[in-house]
Design a protein around this motif. Structure first.
Motif, PDB file in Angstrom:
ATOM      1  N   VAL A 105     -15.893  -9.440 -47.732  1.00  0.00           N
ATOM      2  CA  VAL A 105     -16.178  -9.342 -46.299  1.00  0.00           C
ATOM      3  C   VAL A 105     -14.884  -9.176 -45.513  1.00  0.00           C
ATOM      4  CG1 VAL A 105     -17.113 -10.546 -44.278  1.00  0.00           C
ATOM      5  CG2 VAL A 105     -18.289 -10.688 -46.487  1.00  0.00           C
ATOM      6  N   ARG A 106     -14.837  -8.160 -44.675  1.00  0.00           N
ATOM      7  CA  ARG A 106     -13.672  -7.918 -43.829  1.00  0.00           C
ATOM      8  C   ARG A 106     -13.867  -8.541 -42.441  1.00  0.00           C
ATOM      9  NH1 ARG A 106      -9.553  -4.234 -43.011  1.00  0.00           N
ATOM     10  NH2 ARG A 106      -9.205  -3.578 -40.860  1.00  0.00           N
ATOM     11  N   LEU A 107     -15.095  -8.481 -41.921  1.00  0.00           N
ATOM     12  CA  LEU A 107     -15.382  -8.938 -40.550  1.00  0.00           C
ATOM     13  C   LEU A 107     -16.789  -9.505 -40.478  1.00  0.00           C
ATOM     14  CD1 LEU A 107     -14.832  -6.988 -37.235  1.00  0.00           C
ATOM     15  CD2 LEU A 107     -17.158  -7.601 -37.911  1.00  0.00           C
ATOM     16  N   ILE A 108     -16.962 -10.559 -39.669  1.00  0.00           N
ATOM     17  CA  ILE A 108     -18.302 -11.042 -39.343  1.00  0.00           C
ATOM     18  C   ILE A 108     -18.404 -11.216 -37.827  1.00  0.00           C
ATOM     19  CG2 ILE A 108     -18.910 -12.182 -41.519  1.00  0.00           C
ATOM     20  CD1 ILE A 108     -17.985 -14.811 -40.344  1.00  0.00           C
ATOM     21  N   GLY A 109     -19.612 -11.029 -37.307  1.00  0.00           N
ATOM     22  CA  GLY A 109     -19.830 -11.159 -35.868  1.00  0.00           C
ATOM     23  C   GLY A 109     -21.180 -11.770 -35.571  1.00  0.00           C
ATOM     24  N   VAL A 110     -21.288 -12.331 -34.368  1.00  0.00           N
ATOM     25  CA  VAL A 110     -22.542 -12.932 -33.899  1.00  0.00           C
ATOM     26  C   VAL A 110     -22.811 -12.425 -32.490  1.00  0.00           C
ATOM     27  CG1 VAL A 110     -23.745 -15.073 -33.319  1.00  0.00           C
ATOM     28  CG2 VAL A 110     -22.179 -15.017 -35.275  1.00  0.00           C
ATOM     29  N   LYS A 111     -24.055 -12.034 -32.241  1.00  0.00           N
ATOM     30  CA  LYS A 111     -24.444 -11.595 -30.897  1.00  0.00           C
ATOM     31  C   LYS A 111     -25.703 -12.342 -30.462  1.00  0.00           C
ATOM     32  CE  LYS A 111     -26.359  -7.496 -30.052  1.00  0.00           C
ATOM     33  NZ  LYS A 111     -26.510  -6.041 -29.831  1.00  0.00           N
ATOM     34  N   LEU A 112     -25.705 -12.836 -29.218  1.00  0.00           N
ATOM     35  CA  LEU A 112     -26.884 -13.435 -28.607  1.00  0.00           C
ATOM     36  C   LEU A 112     -27.370 -12.474 -27.531  1.00  0.00           C
ATOM     37  CD1 LEU A 112     -25.616 -17.120 -28.136  1.00  0.00           C
ATOM     38  CD2 LEU A 112     -26.720 -16.088 -30.132  1.00  0.00           C
ATOM     39  N   SER A 113     -28.618 -12.056 -27.609  1.00  0.00           N
ATOM     40  CA  SER A 113     -29.137 -11.073 -26.664  1.00  0.00           C
ATOM     41  C   SER A 113     -30.484 -11.517 -26.106  1.00  0.00           C
ATOM     42  CB  SER A 113     -29.257  -9.701 -27.347  1.00  0.00           C
ATOM     43  OG  SER A 113     -30.060  -9.794 -28.505  1.00  0.00           O
ATOM     44  N   ASN A 114     -31.131 -10.626 -25.366  1.00  0.00           N
ATOM     45  CA  ASN A 114     -32.382 -10.946 -24.676  1.00  0.00           C
ATOM     46  C   ASN A 114     -32.166 -12.169 -23.783  1.00  0.00           C
ATOM     47  OD1 ASN A 114     -35.022 -10.799 -23.905  1.00  0.00           O
ATOM     48  ND2 ASN A 114     -35.873 -11.594 -25.803  1.00  0.00           N
ATOM     49  N   LEU A 115     -31.137 -12.112 -22.936  1.00  0.00           N
ATOM     50  CA  LEU A 115     -30.737 -13.250 -22.114  1.00  0.00           C
ATOM     51  C   LEU A 115     -31.596 -13.371 -20.860  1.00  0.00           C
ATOM     52  CD1 LEU A 115     -26.824 -13.008 -22.206  1.00  0.00           C
ATOM     53  CD2 LEU A 115     -28.383 -14.039 -23.878  1.00  0.00           C
ATOM     54  N   VAL A 116     -31.883 -14.617 -20.484  1.00  0.00           N
ATOM     55  CA  VAL A 116     -32.554 -14.907 -19.218  1.00  0.00           C
ATOM     56  C   VAL A 116     -31.831 -16.072 -18.552  1.00  0.00           C
ATOM     57  CG1 VAL A 116     -34.818 -14.129 -20.012  1.00  0.00           C
ATOM     58  CG2 VAL A 116     -34.201 -16.542 -20.246  1.00  0.00           C
ATOM     59  N   LYS A 162     -26.971  -8.515 -20.516  1.00  0.00           N
ATOM     60  CA  LYS A 162     -27.926  -8.298 -21.599  1.00  0.00           C
ATOM     61  C   LYS A 162     -27.594  -9.092 -22.852  1.00  0.00           C
ATOM     62  CE  LYS A 162     -30.320  -5.141 -19.383  1.00  0.00           C
ATOM     63  NZ  LYS A 162     -31.718  -5.381 -18.965  1.00  0.00           N
ATOM     64  N   SER A 163     -26.282  -9.304 -23.103  1.00  0.00           N
ATOM     65  CA  SER A 163     -25.912  -9.968 -24.353  1.00  0.00           C
ATOM     66  C   SER A 163     -24.527 -10.600 -24.238  1.00  0.00           C
ATOM     67  CB  SER A 163     -25.925  -8.977 -25.518  1.00  0.00           C
ATOM     68  OG  SER A 163     -24.920  -7.993 -25.355  1.00  0.00           O
ATOM     69  N   ILE A 164     -24.218 -11.453 -25.216  1.00  0.00           N
ATOM     70  CA  ILE A 164     -22.897 -12.067 -25.334  1.00  0.00           C
ATOM     71  C   ILE A 164     -22.579 -12.112 -26.822  1.00  0.00           C
ATOM     72  CG2 ILE A 164     -23.923 -14.392 -25.316  1.00  0.00           C
ATOM     73  CD1 ILE A 164     -21.399 -15.387 -23.967  1.00  0.00           C
ATOM     74  N   SER A 165     -21.337 -11.789 -27.198  1.00  0.00           N
ATOM     75  CA  SER A 165     -21.038 -11.685 -28.623  1.00  0.00           C
ATOM     76  C   SER A 165     -19.593 -12.053 -28.924  1.00  0.00           C
ATOM     77  CB  SER A 165     -21.313 -10.263 -29.120  1.00  0.00           C
ATOM     78  OG  SER A 165     -20.473  -9.339 -28.452  1.00  0.00           O
ATOM     79  N   THR A 166     -19.320 -12.256 -30.201  1.00  0.00           N
ATOM     80  CA  THR A 166     -17.963 -12.503 -30.673  1.00  0.00           C
ATOM     81  C   THR A 166     -17.886 -12.075 -32.135  1.00  0.00           C
ATOM     82  OG1 THR A 166     -16.205 -14.165 -30.873  1.00  0.00           O
ATOM     83  CG2 THR A 166     -18.414 -14.886 -31.445  1.00  0.00           C
ATOM     84  N   GLU A 167     -16.687 -11.749 -32.604  1.00  0.00           N
ATOM     85  CA  GLU A 167     -16.516 -11.386 -34.001  1.00  0.00           C
ATOM     86  C   GLU A 167     -15.120 -11.769 -34.476  1.00  0.00           C
ATOM     87  OE1 GLU A 167     -15.369  -6.683 -33.644  1.00  0.00           O
ATOM     88  OE2 GLU A 167     -17.493  -7.194 -33.719  1.00  0.00           O
ATOM     89  N   LYS A 209     -23.583  -9.782 -37.859  1.00  0.00           N
ATOM     90  CA  LYS A 209     -23.007  -8.515 -38.312  1.00  0.00           C
ATOM     91  C   LYS A 209     -21.998  -8.782 -39.427  1.00  0.00           C
ATOM     92  CE  LYS A 209     -19.870  -6.297 -35.760  1.00  0.00           C
ATOM     93  NZ  LYS A 209     -19.289  -5.433 -34.701  1.00  0.00           N
ATOM     94  N   ILE A 210     -22.036  -7.955 -40.445  1.00  0.00           N
ATOM     95  CA  ILE A 210     -21.067  -8.038 -41.542  1.00  0.00           C
ATOM     96  C   ILE A 210     -20.431  -6.659 -41.732  1.00  0.00           C
ATOM     97  CG2 ILE A 210     -20.673  -8.501 -43.993  1.00  0.00           C
ATOM     98  CD1 ILE A 210     -23.172 -10.236 -44.005  1.00  0.00           C
ATOM     99  N   LYS A 211     -19.091  -6.645 -41.833  1.00  0.00           N
ATOM    100  CA  LYS A 211     -18.385  -5.410 -42.192  1.00  0.00           C
ATOM    101  C   LYS A 211     -17.629  -5.701 -43.490  1.00  0.00           C
ATOM    102  CE  LYS A 211     -16.453  -2.812 -39.055  1.00  0.00           C
ATOM    103  NZ  LYS A 211     -15.473  -2.321 -38.032  1.00  0.00           N
ATOM    104  N   TYR A 212     -17.870  -4.889 -44.510  1.00  0.00           N
ATOM    105  CA  TYR A 212     -17.267  -5.118 -45.821  1.00  0.00           C
ATOM    106  C   TYR A 212     -15.902  -4.438 -45.923  1.00  0.00           C
ATOM    107  CZ  TYR A 212     -21.942  -6.757 -47.021  1.00  0.00           C
ATOM    108  OH  TYR A 212     -23.135  -7.442 -47.044  1.00  0.00           O
ATOM    109  N   SER A 213     -15.226  -4.675 -47.018  1.00  0.00           N
ATOM    110  CA  SER A 213     -13.874  -4.145 -47.203  1.00  0.00           C
ATOM    111  C   SER A 213     -13.851  -2.617 -47.219  1.00  0.00           C
ATOM    112  CB  SER A 213     -13.255  -4.685 -48.501  1.00  0.00           C
ATOM    113  OG  SER A 213     -14.100  -4.400 -49.605  1.00  0.00           O
ATOM    114  N   ASN A 214     -14.981  -1.998 -47.574  1.00  0.00           N
ATOM    115  CA  ASN A 214     -15.068  -0.535 -47.568  1.00  0.00           C
ATOM    116  C   ASN A 214     -15.509  -0.002 -46.199  1.00  0.00           C
ATOM    117  OD1 ASN A 214     -17.728  -1.297 -47.495  1.00  0.00           O
ATOM    118  ND2 ASN A 214     -18.367  -0.114 -49.301  1.00  0.00           N
ATOM    119  N   PHE A 215     -15.540  -0.912 -45.187  1.00  0.00           N
ATOM    120  CA  PHE A 215     -15.902  -0.602 -43.799  1.00  0.00           C
ATOM    121  C   PHE A 215     -17.393  -0.312 -43.600  1.00  0.00           C
ATOM    122  CE2 PHE A 215     -11.377   0.050 -43.864  1.00  0.00           C
ATOM    123  CZ  PHE A 215     -10.957  -0.521 -42.659  1.00  0.00           C
ATOM    124  N   GLU A 216     -18.177  -0.533 -44.652  1.00  0.00           N
ATOM    125  CA  GLU A 216     -19.634  -0.440 -44.490  1.00  0.00           C
ATOM    126  C   GLU A 216     -20.096  -1.602 -43.607  1.00  0.00           C
ATOM    127  OE1 GLU A 216     -23.661  -0.906 -47.261  1.00  0.00           O
ATOM    128  OE2 GLU A 216     -21.680  -0.687 -48.188  1.00  0.00           O
TER     129      GLU A 216
END
Length: 385
Positions: A328-339, A240-245, A286-293
């Motif tokens: 910013v504490r963390l950033i991520g990328v996800k590719l979805s809706n794969l065919v 369904k998807s592939i991701s990394t962070e 995706k972004i995760k801030y220093s306050n974990f939001e």
């Protein structure tokens, strides 16, 4: 016990789907792809092939060869729908199957000859697919994937070819070496220079000599020329998807660094997509801030596996999401809706030059590792604040 492996390939798949939608185009030189200066032929009808047109050719060259050609921009959603129809038919009938691409399947029906005639079973399955999908499909049946794939190629268009166990070498012998899967222009030139033009000559040449000519890949090619292929049919599973962070060692507000990291992530994910014959239709950051939001944002688009297309989207997506007052504490990328699909068919408006560049870069990464070659923009991702 000898295996029984079927290879199935939907003939001129994109063209065939378009003809179901627009039957008035039947019998005309039809080209699926972009008609702009940058456009590339993704697929073409047999009528267009008579003019020397082929997939991956620039649209401009195709126009010169056949000025009356009709260009239709591809619709990956529609093609994916028909691919799923065929896959479901196979799923309902075959014990084990693998989807190699959007229009190509392998089936392992080993042992079924004890209950059914495998040729009769294959013939009936092919007829069912044609009847229920409306699409022409060619098949090869033999003891392994390589021989079956070659048999499929020889059965086109819309045919079936059976190579009984024990006849593989005799079947392959008279064929030109280019018929072996993954034998490209460079390999062909090397073998021709050595006086090897057909598979029979290649199979009768000592394997050691082929290794001297072609290096580590020589042994595998010699085996395929002798009809030897032990690779299994990989059971189908829908991804369904592939991701990394990435979690930074130090929280950051350095936007250029964050952009560069995102671009590198996209580059790596796109390579993984092309390697596994997938296209994506949705990008999420995706972004995760220093306050974990945590926050996410996504966008949808025409199916692709192009770094260029997704790199143009990722920074805008990030900028629309990012709250510049926060670290910013963390950033991520996800590719979805794969065919299932490959790069050549994913970009109906991309250039021939870009396609060749991707192929060259992917070949280097496959041989020397994913970090062997990267775009300059994604290389420096220092984590300064």
């Amino acid at each position: 016990m000898d295996r029984s492996i079927i290879h199935m390939d939907l003939d001129s798949f994109f063209v065939s789907v378009e003809l179901l939608r627009r039957p008035e185009l039947k019998g005309k030189p039809l080209i699926i792809g972009g008609s702009s200066e940058r456009g590339v032929v993704a697929s073409c009808s047999y009528e267009a092939r008579k003019f020397g047109i082929h997939s991956a050719m620039s649209s401009q060259k195709a126009k010169k060869l056949c000025p009356e050609a009709i260009f239709v921009r591809g619709d990956m959603q529609e093609y994916s729908k028909y691919s799923k129809i065929v896959r479901q038919i196979i799923h309902d009938k075959a014990p084990v199957y693998e989807q190699a691409s959007i229009d190509e399947f392998y089936l392992d029906i080993t042992g079924m000859d004890r209950f059914f005639g495998i040729l009769k079973w294959t013939t009936e399955l092919r007829e069912t697919i044609i009847k229920e999908s409306g699409l022409p499909i060619s098949c090869g049946l033999s003891v392994n994937k390589v021989v079956s794939k070659i048999a499929t190629g020889l059965s086109k268009p819309n045919g079936l070819l059976y190579v009984p166990a024990g006849t593989e070498k005799a079947f392959l012998a008279p064929l030109p070496i280019e018929k072996i899967p993954m034998v490209g222009k460079k390999t062909t030139e090397i073998l021709h220079q050595a006086g090897i033009f057909d598979i029979g000559t290649l199979s009768n040449t000592p394997a050691v000599q082929i290794e001297k000519l072609l290096g580590q890949h020589g042994q595998g090619l010699w085996k395929r020329a002798n009809g030897i292929d032990l690779s299994p049919v990989e059971p189908y599973s829908e991804r369904k998807s592939i991701s990394t962070e990435t979690t930074f060692g130090e929280d950051s507000t350095n936007v250029p660094m964050l952009h560069a990291t995102l671009l590198q992530m996209v580059e790596e994910l796109c390579f993984s997509l092309r390697k596994k014959n997938f296209l994506t239709g949705c990008l999420t950051v995706k972004i995760k801030y220093s306050n974990f939001e945590k926050e996410t944002r996504q966008c949808s688009f025409s199916y692709t596996s192009s770094d260029d297309v997704l790199m143009q989207k990722i920074t805008g997506l990030f900028d629309a999401l990012y709250n510049k007052r926060k670290h910013v504490r963390l950033i991520g990328v996800k590719l979805s809706n794969l065919v299932h699909g490959n790069y050549q068919i994913s970009l109906f408006e991309d250039s021939e030059k870009n396609q060749n560049l991707y192929a060259a870069m992917d070949a280097i990464r496959t041989k020397f590792g994913q970090d062997a070659v990267k775009r300059a923009i994604g290389k420096k991702t220092g984590q300064g604040k």
